[in-house]
Design an enzyme around this catalytic site. Sequence first.
Site, PDB file in Angstrom:
ATOM      1  N   GLY A  12      17.806  -0.587 -37.003  1.00  0.00           N
ATOM      2  CA  GLY A  12      16.691  -0.748 -36.062  1.00  0.00           C
ATOM      3  C   GLY A  12      15.386  -0.232 -36.627  1.00  0.00           C
ATOM      4  N   SER A  40      26.415  -5.462 -37.389  1.00  0.00           N
ATOM      5  CA  SER A  40      25.500  -5.160 -38.492  1.00  0.00           C
ATOM      6  C   SER A  40      26.216  -4.580 -39.706  1.00  0.00           C
ATOM      7  CB  SER A  40      24.432  -4.160 -38.020  1.00  0.00           C
ATOM      8  OG  SER A  40      23.634  -4.721 -37.000  1.00  0.00           O
ATOM      9  N   CYS A 129       8.226   8.704 -27.064  1.00  0.00           N
ATOM     10  CA  CYS A 129       7.168   8.586 -28.072  1.00  0.00           C
ATOM     11  C   CYS A 129       5.791   8.946 -27.521  1.00  0.00           C
ATOM     12  CB  CYS A 129       7.152   7.177 -28.660  1.00  0.00           C
ATOM     13  SG  CYS A 129       7.295   5.863 -27.438  1.00  0.00           S
ATOM     14  N   SER A 159       6.043  -2.151 -30.634  1.00  0.00           N
ATOM     15  CA  SER A 159       7.173  -1.589 -31.390  1.00  0.00           C
ATOM     16  C   SER A 159       7.927  -0.563 -30.565  1.00  0.00           C
ATOM     17  CB  SER A 159       6.704  -0.974 -32.703  1.00  0.00           C
ATOM     18  OG  SER A 159       5.718   0.010 -32.478  1.00  0.00           O
ATOM     19  N   LYS A 213       8.934   9.789 -17.284  1.00  0.00           N
ATOM     20  CA  LYS A 213       9.355  10.521 -18.484  1.00  0.00           C
ATOM     21  C   LYS A 213       8.239  11.439 -18.979  1.00  0.00           C
ATOM     22  CE  LYS A 213      12.253   6.753 -20.283  1.00  0.00           C
ATOM     23  NZ  LYS A 213      12.281   5.675 -21.309  1.00  0.00           N
ATOM     24  N   HIS A 241       0.750   4.168 -30.664  1.00  0.00           N
ATOM     25  CA  HIS A 241       0.393   4.332 -29.260  1.00  0.00           C
ATOM     26  C   HIS A 241      -0.929   5.079 -29.162  1.00  0.00           C
ATOM     27  CE1 HIS A 241       4.218   2.777 -28.333  1.00  0.00           C
ATOM     28  NE2 HIS A 241       4.839   3.843 -27.869  1.00  0.00           N
TER      29      HIS A 241
END
Length: 343
Positions: A12, A40, A129, A159, A213, A241
């Site tokens: 990933g 994978s 993130c 992303s 969050k 971000h």
Amino acid sequence: MGFKIAVVGATGNVGREMLSILAERAFPADEVVALASRRSQGSEVSYGDKILKTKTLDTYDFSDVDLCLMSAGGEVSKEWSPKIAAQGAVVIDNSSAWRYDQDVPLVVPEVNAEALREIKKGIVANPNCSTAQLVVALKPLHERATIKRVVVATYQSVSGAGKDGMDELDRQTKALYSLQDVQEKKFPKRIAFNLIPHIDVFMEDGYTKEEWKMMVETKKILDPKIKLTATCVRVPVFISHSEAVNVEFENPLSADEARDILRSAPGVLVIDKREPGGYITPHEAAGEDATYISRIREDITVENGLSFWCVSDNLRKGAALNAVQIAEAMANRGLLKPKKQAA
């Protein structure tokens, strides 16, 4: 003597970045294993100048693994993190599965590395993130003037929604340029040349889970007394971000003083010239480790208020880099030791 490290979810976006950062920062690893799902198995991923073939998670023996970097989603982590920890490996998990567990430290090393001494389940959680970059910026200001309230609007790259999110922006952009119909699969509305004020599921109070969050994680990492409200927006940017942040403090703090404090803060770079281009954009932050702060100014509408602009690469500081920094902090504090050495 180095560590044996397993990276789960190695194919990933974040898993690949974890492998890249482990190599970049020369983390003391004698062996690195790339793990993924059955579909994978055998895929190739890069680790520095080496190519690793992925192995299957559900048949792997973790008994000689020292450290597991987990980036395979919440459901996989809920099932596998305790199993891996039971075999003696420390798990640093990038999903939301363990962030709100009182017995699992939620760590950003520049902010609360001391929490790593409270590992009870063999698991450490990486924050969301958007939270990670925010608390890196808030911590030194909170120490100086005590934060009462934070209002933040995020501008989050695709992303953050994984490879599917990046593919959708790419596909829709090409479709629009070639005058074809735009298809929406990953996002509820068109993301190309558009903004979507909705990330994760809606909750009963009208906030989204992403916004929730940020509220809960900031309290756990920084200070439970801080009040925070967020509006999280998906934007047509591939990586990094951005956040527009407004902070209200208990004590006076001028923009000049805040600028000086942030310039000396770990993990922060201040780019703040009051002229065209004297600030950082998400494009410039992509591929960088720092949390960038720009547009620092006093909020004249409240007593002891500041506003600033905060940008960081969400795949790095928001995920992979933070996980590796946690591992480094543990190793430096003697909280992580190779099993081979113990034997």
